[in-house]
Motif scaffolding. Structure first.
Motif, PDB file in Angstrom:
ATOM      1  N   MET A   1       0.823  -1.193   0.000  1.00  0.00           N
ATOM      2  CA  MET A   1       0.000   0.000   0.000  1.00  0.00           C
ATOM      3  C   MET A   1       0.867   1.257   0.000  1.00  0.00           C
ATOM      4  O   MET A   1       0.586   2.196  -0.716  1.00  0.00           O
ATOM      5  CB  MET A   1      -0.937  -0.046   1.224  1.00  0.00           C
ATOM      6  N   VAL A   2       1.922   1.244   0.799  1.00  0.00           N
ATOM      7  CA  VAL A   2       2.829   2.392   0.857  1.00  0.00           C
ATOM      8  C   VAL A   2       3.532   2.557  -0.487  1.00  0.00           C
ATOM      9  O   VAL A   2       3.698   3.675  -0.983  1.00  0.00           O
ATOM     10  CB  VAL A   2       3.845   2.226   2.009  1.00  0.00           C
ATOM     11  N   SER A   3       3.934   1.439  -1.096  1.00  0.00           N
ATOM     12  CA  SER A   3       4.592   1.487  -2.411  1.00  0.00           C
ATOM     13  C   SER A   3       3.674   2.102  -3.458  1.00  0.00           C
ATOM     14  O   SER A   3       4.111   2.874  -4.305  1.00  0.00           O
ATOM     15  CB  SER A   3       5.001   0.088  -2.859  1.00  0.00           C
ATOM     16  N   TRP A   4       2.392   1.768  -3.380  1.00  0.00           N
ATOM     17  CA  TRP A   4       1.416   2.306  -4.335  1.00  0.00           C
ATOM     18  C   TRP A   4       1.300   3.812  -4.179  1.00  0.00           C
ATOM     19  O   TRP A   4       1.296   4.544  -5.171  1.00  0.00           O
ATOM     20  CB  TRP A   4       0.061   1.637  -4.126  1.00  0.00           C
ATOM     21  N   ILE A   5       1.214   4.297  -2.938  1.00  0.00           N
ATOM     22  CA  ILE A   5       1.083   5.738  -2.684  1.00  0.00           C
ATOM     23  C   ILE A   5       2.334   6.479  -3.173  1.00  0.00           C
ATOM     24  O   ILE A   5       2.234   7.509  -3.857  1.00  0.00           O
ATOM     25  CB  ILE A   5       0.832   6.005  -1.185  1.00  0.00           C
ATOM     26  N   ILE A   6       3.497   5.953  -2.853  1.00  0.00           N
ATOM     27  CA  ILE A   6       4.747   6.593  -3.295  1.00  0.00           C
ATOM     28  C   ILE A   6       4.832   6.579  -4.820  1.00  0.00           C
ATOM     29  O   ILE A   6       5.199   7.584  -5.442  1.00  0.00           O
ATOM     30  CB  ILE A   6       5.967   5.899  -2.653  1.00  0.00           C
ATOM     31  N   SER A   7       4.450   5.478  -5.420  1.00  0.00           N
ATOM     32  CA  SER A   7       4.468   5.360  -6.878  1.00  0.00           C
ATOM     33  C   SER A   7       3.551   6.400  -7.513  1.00  0.00           C
ATOM     34  O   SER A   7       3.927   7.072  -8.480  1.00  0.00           O
ATOM     35  CB  SER A   7       4.040   3.951  -7.283  1.00  0.00           C
ATOM     36  N   ARG A   8       2.350   6.549  -6.972  1.00  0.00           N
ATOM     37  CA  ARG A   8       1.396   7.530  -7.513  1.00  0.00           C
ATOM     38  C   ARG A   8       1.946   8.943  -7.376  1.00  0.00           C
ATOM     39  O   ARG A   8       1.822   9.763  -8.281  1.00  0.00           O
ATOM     40  CB  ARG A   8       0.042   7.449  -6.809  1.00  0.00           C
ATOM     41  N   LEU A   9       2.541   9.256  -6.239  1.00  0.00           N
ATOM     42  CA  LEU A   9       3.105  10.594  -6.031  1.00  0.00           C
ATOM     43  C   LEU A   9       4.259  10.875  -6.995  1.00  0.00           C
ATOM     44  O   LEU A   9       4.348  11.962  -7.567  1.00  0.00           O
ATOM     45  CB  LEU A   9       3.570  10.755  -4.585  1.00  0.00           C
ATOM     46  N   VAL A  10       5.137   9.899  -7.169  1.00  0.00           N
ATOM     47  CA  VAL A  10       6.277  10.083  -8.082  1.00  0.00           C
ATOM     48  C   VAL A  10       5.776  10.281  -9.512  1.00  0.00           C
ATOM     49  O   VAL A  10       6.239  11.179 -10.226  1.00  0.00           O
ATOM     50  CB  VAL A  10       7.261   8.896  -7.985  1.00  0.00           C
ATOM     51  N   VAL A  11       4.826   9.447  -9.935  1.00  0.00           N
ATOM     52  CA  VAL A  11       4.294   9.570 -11.294  1.00  0.00           C
ATOM     53  C   VAL A  11       3.594  10.919 -11.467  1.00  0.00           C
ATOM     54  O   VAL A  11       3.751  11.591 -12.489  1.00  0.00           O
ATOM     55  CB  VAL A  11       3.354   8.398 -11.630  1.00  0.00           C
ATOM     56  N   LEU A  12       2.858  11.341 -10.453  1.00  0.00           N
ATOM     57  CA  LEU A  12       2.141  12.617 -10.536  1.00  0.00           C
ATOM     58  C   LEU A  12       3.106  13.796 -10.573  1.00  0.00           C
ATOM     59  O   LEU A  12       3.014  14.664 -11.446  1.00  0.00           O
ATOM     60  CB  LEU A  12       1.176  12.754  -9.352  1.00  0.00           C
ATOM     61  N   ILE A  13       4.040  13.826  -9.633  1.00  0.00           N
ATOM     62  CA  ILE A  13       4.946  14.983  -9.530  1.00  0.00           C
ATOM     63  C   ILE A  13       6.014  14.960 -10.618  1.00  0.00           C
ATOM     64  O   ILE A  13       6.176  15.923 -11.374  1.00  0.00           O
ATOM     65  CB  ILE A  13       5.581  15.044  -8.126  1.00  0.00           C
ATOM     66  N   PHE A  14       6.763  13.854 -10.701  1.00  0.00           N
ATOM     67  CA  PHE A  14       7.888  13.800 -11.636  1.00  0.00           C
ATOM     68  C   PHE A  14       7.486  13.363 -13.044  1.00  0.00           C
ATOM     69  O   PHE A  14       8.185  13.669 -14.005  1.00  0.00           O
ATOM     70  CB  PHE A  14       8.990  12.885 -11.095  1.00  0.00           C
ATOM     71  N   GLY A  15       6.388  12.646 -13.139  1.00  0.00           N
ATOM     72  CA  GLY A  15       5.964  12.173 -14.458  1.00  0.00           C
ATOM     73  C   GLY A  15       5.009  13.110 -15.158  1.00  0.00           C
ATOM     74  O   GLY A  15       4.900  13.083 -16.392  1.00  0.00           O
ATOM     75  N   THR A  16       4.316  13.978 -14.388  1.00  0.00           N
ATOM     76  CA  THR A  16       3.315  14.848 -15.001  1.00  0.00           C
ATOM     77  C   THR A  16       3.601  16.335 -14.761  1.00  0.00           C
ATOM     78  O   THR A  16       3.705  17.108 -15.709  1.00  0.00           O
ATOM     79  CB  THR A  16       1.901  14.504 -14.473  1.00  0.00           C
ATOM     80  N   LEU A  17       3.712  16.728 -13.488  1.00  0.00           N
ATOM     81  CA  LEU A  17       3.844  18.154 -13.179  1.00  0.00           C
ATOM     82  C   LEU A  17       5.179  18.750 -13.631  1.00  0.00           C
ATOM     83  O   LEU A  17       5.201  19.829 -14.247  1.00  0.00           O
ATOM     84  CB  LEU A  17       3.623  18.388 -11.684  1.00  0.00           C
ATOM     85  N   TYR A  18       6.276  18.084 -13.340  1.00  0.00           N
ATOM     86  CA  TYR A  18       7.581  18.601 -13.757  1.00  0.00           C
ATOM     87  C   TYR A  18       7.684  18.698 -15.281  1.00  0.00           C
ATOM     88  O   TYR A  18       8.075  19.734 -15.825  1.00  0.00           O
ATOM     89  CB  TYR A  18       8.719  17.747 -13.176  1.00  0.00           C
ATOM     90  N   PRO A  19       7.304  17.641 -16.028  1.00  0.00           N
ATOM     91  CA  PRO A  19       7.342  17.764 -17.493  1.00  0.00           C
ATOM     92  C   PRO A  19       6.385  18.830 -18.033  1.00  0.00           C
ATOM     93  O   PRO A  19       6.698  19.484 -19.035  1.00  0.00           O
ATOM     94  CB  PRO A  19       6.948  16.379 -17.997  1.00  0.00           C
ATOM     95  N   ALA A  20       5.250  19.015 -17.379  1.00  0.00           N
ATOM     96  CA  ALA A  20       4.319  20.055 -17.829  1.00  0.00           C
ATOM     97  C   ALA A  20       4.954  21.432 -17.684  1.00  0.00           C
ATOM     98  O   ALA A  20       4.862  22.273 -18.590  1.00  0.00           O
ATOM     99  CB  ALA A  20       3.018  19.981 -17.037  1.00  0.00           C
TER     100      ALA A  20
END
Length: 196
Positions: free
Chosen positions: A1-20
């Motif tokens: 569960m913790v891995s899922w939350i960290i994964s979602r945060l990384v994808v959201l911040i580094f995979g979406t917001l930073y590239p945007a």
């Protein structure tokens, strides 16, 4: 569960917001190399997001699955590995170039079919709505006619009673006296016959 939350945060911040934000900077600076770099990234990221939906369902039970997703997103973004550029140039661009005509034709057909389907279901929806409106109006008309019919009967009976009362009052006084005398004499004769 913790891995899922960290994964979602990384994808959201580094995979979406930073590239945007980086894409915004590229647009602002009007640097063509940056445009190309971020367009390649967004194409790869769109494919990653599409595949991720399926793999999350079937492969989430694998050990280190979420950690692998985090590593993949970092690899895509890294200026040292240039992961998105590598994937785009080696796999995506050649595949899309060879299938571009087929994809365009399929998209055109899908667009036409979707328009035809939309028109078809739109017509059906309008027919259903019109039928419902006609049925509601006919039911309402039946209720209304019954209501008017019941009012008409009451109005006629009250009109007849009013008509008799008004005919009595509109007769001349002599005729009224005669009618009154006749009615009294008839009732007295009926009373006399009954008492004898």
């Amino acid at each position: 569960m913790v891995s899922w939350i960290i994964s979602r945060l990384v994808v959201l911040i580094f995979g979406t917001l930073y590239p945007a934000y980086s894409s915004y900077k590229a647009v602002k600076s009007k640097d063509v190399r940056e445009y190309v770099k971020w367009m390649m990234y967004w194409i790869i990221f769109a494919l990653f997001t599409t595949v991720e939906v399926i793999t999350d369902i079937f492969l989430c039970w694998l050990p280190f699955y979420y950690e692998l997703k985090i590593a993949f997103v970092v690899w895509l973004l890294s200026p040292y590995t240039k992961g998105s550029s590598v994937l785009y140039r080696k796999f995506v661009h050649p595949t899309l170039s060879s299938k571009e005509k087929d994809i365009d034709e399929y998209l055109c057909q899908a667009k036409d079919k979707s328009y035809d389907t939309l028109v078809h279901f739109g017509r059906k929806g309008l027919n259903v709505a019109a039928t419902a409106a006609v049925m509601a109006a006919s039911k309402g008309q039946g209720v209304l006619s019954e209501r008017l019919r019941s009012f008409s009967m009451q109005d006629l009976s009250s009109f007849q009673a009013e008509g008799q009362a008004s005919s009595v009052t509109t007769q001349p006084a002599a005729a009224q006296h005669r009618t009154h005398t006749m009615m009294r004499s008839k009732s007295e004769t009926g009373y006399n016959k009954a008492s004898s």
